[in-house]
Design an enzyme around this catalytic site. Structure first.
Site, PDB file in Angstrom:
ATOM      1  N   ARG A 196       7.417   6.857   3.958  1.00 50.37           N
ATOM      2  CA  ARG A 196       8.524   7.045   4.896  1.00 50.37           C
ATOM      3  C   ARG A 196       8.139   6.626   6.312  1.00 50.37           C
ATOM      4  NH1 ARG A 196       9.361  12.154   2.291  1.00 50.37           N
ATOM      5  NH2 ARG A 196       8.235  13.145   3.999  1.00 50.37           N
TER       6      ARG A 196
ATOM      7  N   SER B  35      10.479  -1.390  -5.085  1.00 45.37           N
ATOM      8  CA  SER B  35       9.646  -1.837  -3.974  1.00 45.37           C
ATOM      9  C   SER B  35       8.419  -2.586  -4.482  1.00 45.37           C
ATOM     10  CB  SER B  35       9.221  -0.630  -3.129  1.00 45.37           C
ATOM     11  OG  SER B  35       8.364  -1.026  -2.080  1.00 45.37           O
TER      12      SER B  35
ATOM     13  N   HIS C   6       7.386  -6.549  -3.765  1.00 44.98           N
ATOM     14  CA  HIS C   6       6.071  -6.898  -3.234  1.00 44.98           C
ATOM     15  C   HIS C   6       5.381  -7.906  -4.153  1.00 44.98           C
ATOM     16  CE1 HIS C   6       6.523  -3.422  -0.524  1.00 44.98           C
ATOM     17  NE2 HIS C   6       5.527  -3.941   0.177  1.00 44.98           N
TER      18      HIS C   6
END
Length: 464
Positions: free
Chosen positions: A335, A372, A376
């Site tokens: 975060r 995510s 990547h």
């Protein structure tokens, strides 16, 4: 502690809103909330005790550069800096500029005027006569939108493969491609949400203006709003300072890779047998320079680059990251490290998945982590030119395990434990990619790679 508290500064900026103290800047923000505030390091560097840490890093890197210069003059009588790595990884920049220009133009005018046509014709009397017609009309434009996103994904990759772009040039295109994809999706989603709340007879002016969208495409945020908090003036000295530091950090990162990483990578091409002793030694040799590369990359991109563009565009909300170095859980780190991407994933992926999965937060979180990791890995696949699911395994599996194993842990011992994994990641991940490149390389490519790294290896040995 009392001395530090007394030095806690206020945000002395030209914001139109209320001046915020450092305490407000540090507290957890609401996702998608935009207020006038500085980046955390901007305020922390006003405290002399914190600023000393940055100065210590700067002094250390000055000594590192002087060390190379002194060794060059002692052994060669001149500077012997090598730029083979730069010439190998950066090239065909005219192709990069052309592809970036076409992507930006399509995302700027193609997406906006497509949205305008959808809004304009949707409100005509013929379309609005029946809800069934509206649904069919929306499905047609949804199909066009999906085809555009697919084109934005495929065409740049095809150009990279067709022109055989080197590593850094490919990475620039893919990074911009992903940025534009998220920007476009945010603009479309926010305007669709806005239009869905309006009556059928509403004015066409309710669609966001073109200048608002163009401004959004370049400001350092991925969440679209019609307006953002703005500064009253541009402090050009701040902008030049940020971009100047970014350029210096690029040089330092290059030095670390060329003189500390490349000699280790060269050993992967030189050895005939991979032994456990070699693996352990190579990983530990990569850890310290890898950690420095991570720190420099974070400071250069998230602080210098983002603040530089924010200053030029008078974008007042500079919360691009939070205090990730204080994290005690994996969730807090993800975060805090990259607030910009985290906000986009939370608003447009996590919240939608939570609705689809009937409020299951853990399942939604797992899907976000996997997504995510996939993007990547996609970045690495296109940049390097081969598939090796290292990041999917590392971040998708280990990242998820840490996310659920340490959800809300507290205490300095957990901070130490999790900080230990940063250098471990900085050593293992590049080593695995180096092994993969070595295994895939032909003998001629091995000779080319060895030639490129020979200068770096000799320089490193002479330093020792």
């Amino acid at each position: 502690m009392s001395e530090v508290k007394e030095e806690m500064p206020t945000i002395n900026r030209r914001h139109s809103g209320t001046v915020h103290s450092l305490k407000i800047s540090i507290k957890r923000r609401r996702t998608g909330e935009f207020i006038a505030r500085n980046s955390m390091l901007t305020d922390l560097f006003q405290v002399s005790h914190i600023k000393c840490v940055r100065n210590a890093f700067a002094a250390g890197f000055i000594i590192m550069i002087l060390r190379h210069m002194v060794n060059d003059f002692l052994h060669y009588g001149r500077l012997n800096w090598t730029f083979e790595l730069l010439s190998l990884t950066v090239g065909k920049l005219h192709i990069v500029v052309l592809v970036w220009t076409l992507m930006t133009l399509s995302a700027s005018f193609g997406v906006y005027y497509g949205s305008y046509m959808w809004t304009h014709h949707r409100r005509s009397d013929g379309i609005n006569s029946r809800n069934v017609v509206i649904g069919s009309y929306d499905m047609i434009w949804l199909t066009i939108y999906i085809c555009y996103l697919a084109g934005l994904m495929v065409i740049p990759c095809w150009q990279i493969i067709y022109h055989q772009l080197p590593l850094v040039s490919s990475a620039i295109i893919i990074a911009e491609q992903l940025r534009l994809l998220m920007k476009v999706h945010s603009f479309v989603r926010e305007n669709v949400r806005k239009m869905s709340k309006q009556t059928i007879s509403a004015s066409d002016q309710q669609l966001s203006h073109l200048h608002q969208y163009l401004y959004f495409l370049f400001v350092p945020t991925l969440i679209y709003r019609d307006t953002y908090p703005r500064t009253s003036t541009i402090e050009w000295n701040v902008a030049w300072k940020m971009f100047g530091q970014f350029l210096l950090l690029l040089i330092l990162v290059y030095q670390l890779i060329a003189y500390y990483w490349m000699p280790v990578f060269a050993q992967c091409f030189a050895v005939n047998e991979i032994t456990l002793e070699f693996v352990i030694t190579a990983i530990f040799d990569l850890m310290l320079p890898g950690t420095l590369i991570i720190i420099l990359t974070f400071y250069g991109f998230f602080h210098c680059w983002m603040n530089g563009f924010a200053e030029l565009l008078q974008f007042a909300d500079r919360m691009f990251y939070e205090d990730w170095w204080n994290f005690t859980s994996a969730a807090t780190f993800w975060r805090s490290w990259n607030v910009i991407v985290h906000d986009w994933l939370y608003v447009y992926v996590y919240k939608d998945l939570t609705t689809i999965f009937s409020g299951s937060r853990n399942l939604s979180t797992a899907c976000v982590v996997i997504l995510s990791a996939i993007f990547h890995e996609y970045f690495m696949i296109v940049s390097l030119g081969f598939l090796s699911p290292i990041l999917i395994a590392w971040f998708g599996l280990f990242g998820m395990a840490f996310r659920f194993a340490f959800p809300q842990t507290k205490g300095s011992q957990w901070n130490i434990l999790l900080l230990t994994f940063i250098p471990i990641c900085a050593g293992i991940i590049p080593f695995l990619y180096a092994l993969e490149v070595s295994a895939r390389s032909s003998p001629s490519e091995r000779e080319s790679f060895s030639k490129m790294t020979s200068t770096s290896s000799k320089q490193s040995k002479s330093d020792l």
